[in-house]
Design a protein around this motif. Structure first.
Motif, PDB file in Angstrom:
ATOM      1  N   GLU A   1      40.017  42.058  44.629  1.00 24.72           N
ATOM      2  CA  GLU A   1      39.137  41.361  45.160  1.00 24.72           C
ATOM      3  C   GLU A   1      38.186  41.383  43.740  1.00 24.72           C
ATOM      4  N   ASN A   2      38.146  42.033  42.775  1.00 25.32           N
ATOM      5  CA  ASN A   2      37.718  41.532  41.842  1.00 25.32           C
ATOM      6  C   ASN A   2      38.445  41.461  40.124  1.00 25.32           C
ATOM      7  N   GLY A   3      39.402  40.824  40.672  1.00 25.88           N
ATOM      8  CA  GLY A   3      39.412  39.413  39.592  1.00 25.88           C
ATOM      9  C   GLY A   3      40.865  40.383  38.790  1.00 25.88           C
ATOM     10  N   VAL A   4      41.136  41.793  39.598  1.00 31.47           N
ATOM     11  CA  VAL A   4      41.955  42.685  37.735  1.00 31.47           C
ATOM     12  C   VAL A   4      43.758  42.281  38.585  1.00 31.47           C
TER      13      VAL A   4
ATOM     14  N   ALA B   1      51.172  46.851  33.508  1.00 28.06           N
ATOM     15  CA  ALA B   1      51.995  47.115  35.433  1.00 28.06           C
ATOM     16  C   ALA B   1      51.781  46.854  36.030  1.00 28.06           C
ATOM     17  N   LEU B   2      51.693  46.704  37.788  1.00 22.60           N
ATOM     18  CA  LEU B   2      51.288  45.755  38.789  1.00 22.60           C
ATOM     19  C   LEU B   2      49.996  46.955  38.978  1.00 22.60           C
ATOM     20  N   PRO B   3      48.497  47.078  39.370  1.00 24.05           N
ATOM     21  CA  PRO B   3      48.007  48.194  39.562  1.00 24.05           C
ATOM     22  C   PRO B   3      48.558  48.511  41.304  1.00 24.05           C
TER      23      PRO B   3
ATOM     24  N   ASP C   1      40.655  49.786  38.952  1.00 19.45           N
ATOM     25  CA  ASP C   1      40.722  49.736  37.178  1.00 19.45           C
ATOM     26  C   ASP C   1      41.553  48.847  37.184  1.00 19.45           C
ATOM     27  N   GLY C   2      41.711  47.542  36.232  1.00 16.01           N
ATOM     28  CA  GLY C   2      42.671  46.724  35.527  1.00 16.01           C
ATOM     29  C   GLY C   2      42.216  46.800  33.741  1.00 16.01           C
ATOM     30  N   ASP C   3      43.416  46.289  33.128  1.00 16.72           N
ATOM     31  CA  ASP C   3      42.945  45.853  31.985  1.00 16.72           C
ATOM     32  C   ASP C   3      43.616  44.098  31.539  1.00 16.72           C
TER      33      ASP C   3
ATOM     34  N   ALA D   1      38.315  33.362  36.513  1.00 17.13           N
ATOM     35  CA  ALA D   1      37.484  32.876  38.074  1.00 17.13           C
ATOM     36  C   ALA D   1      38.351  31.684  38.869  1.00 17.13           C
ATOM     37  N   VAL D   2      38.088  31.442  40.099  1.00 16.56           N
ATOM     38  CA  VAL D   2      38.490  30.642  41.160  1.00 16.56           C
ATOM     39  C   VAL D   2      37.059  29.788  41.070  1.00 16.56           C
ATOM     40  N   ASP D   3      37.062  28.732  40.681  1.00 16.17           N
ATOM     41  CA  ASP D   3      35.379  28.150  40.966  1.00 16.17           C
ATOM     42  C   ASP D   3      36.404  26.640  41.936  1.00 16.17           C
TER      43      ASP D   3
END
Ligand SMILES: NC(=O)c1ccc[n+]([C@@H]2O[C@H](COP(=O)([O-])OP(=O)(O)OC[C@H]3O[C@@H](n4cnc5c(N)ncnc54)[C@H](OP(=O)(O)O)[C@@H]3O)[C@@H](O)[C@H]2O)c1
Length: 172
Positions: free
Chosen positions: A15-18, A24-26, A132-134, A139-141
């Motif tokens: 939901e936060n774009g991560v 690796a996958l979170p 958390d992620g990196d 963004a999907v406009d």
């Protein structure tokens, strides 16, 4: 069959774009791995070198094209391309040869960011987490992308979170 198969971005996005953390996958989502396999099987798949390293091998039943600036890159069973344009040309030729109806671009964050401007379709698994992620999906406009289908997932014992499979096509 069109002369140029459509470019489809396939991604699981929180939901936060991560989309990733530390290479690796979170999350653990077995249902999404099955969905990913069903979408991509029989198609050429394009991925960044870091995603290739995280998977660790070419994907069976799919021509695996790895984008890297490392001219010395070699991996058995995978095709290396020095830039995204070259990778997409190789993938489109492969799709035409195989009779595949699309080229799949499967990450990671850098590649999604470079390709979303020319993609024809997005196959997004919306993951109901905010980890958390990196690495992130761009963004999907909503002025550019129209949601054309949505299937709510039914989390099984090997799924860490609720999810939905969403398809977007270009609005205009
Ligand atoms: N949730 C999902 O659906 C999903 C899907 C895929 C990946 N992921 C996650 O995303 C993370 C990896 O993403 P990332 O953004 O760090 O890396 P990435 O996009 O997988 O790979 C980046 C690498 O690709 C190469 N590259 C990128 N653009 C290029 C260009 N225009 N020309 C030539 N080479 C180019 C470079 O390789 P060199 O450094 O070798 O030159 C670059 O370092 C991992 O955590 C992975 O697990 C998640």
């Amino acid at each position: 069959m069109t002369a140029s198969p459509p470019l489809v971005l396939v991604a699981a996005v929180a939901e936060n774009g991560v989309i990733g953390r530390a290479g690796a996958l979170p999350w653990r989502l077995k249902s999404d791995l099955r969905h990913f396999r069903a979408l991509t099987l029989g198609h050429p798949v394009v991925m960044g070198r870091k995603t290739f390293v995280s998977i660790g091998r070419p994907l069976p039943g799919r021509t695996t094209i790895v984008v890297t600036r490392d001219r010395g890159f070699a991996a058995a069973g995978a095709v290396a391309a020095g830039d995204l344009t070259t990778a997409l040309a190789i993938a489109r030729a492969d799709a035409l040869r195989r009779g595949a109806d699309a080229v799949m671009l499967v990450g990671g964050g850098q590649l999604y960011g470079e390709a979303i401007g020319t993609a024809d379709r997005l196959e997004i698994t919306r993951v109901r987490l905010r980890p958390d992620g990196d690495a992130w999906f761009p963004a999907v406009d909503e002025r550019v992308w129209r949601e054309v289908s949505r299937t709510e997932g039914t989390p099984g014992p090997e799924d860490e979170a609720p999810f939905a499979f969403i398809r977007y096509e270009r609005a205009g």
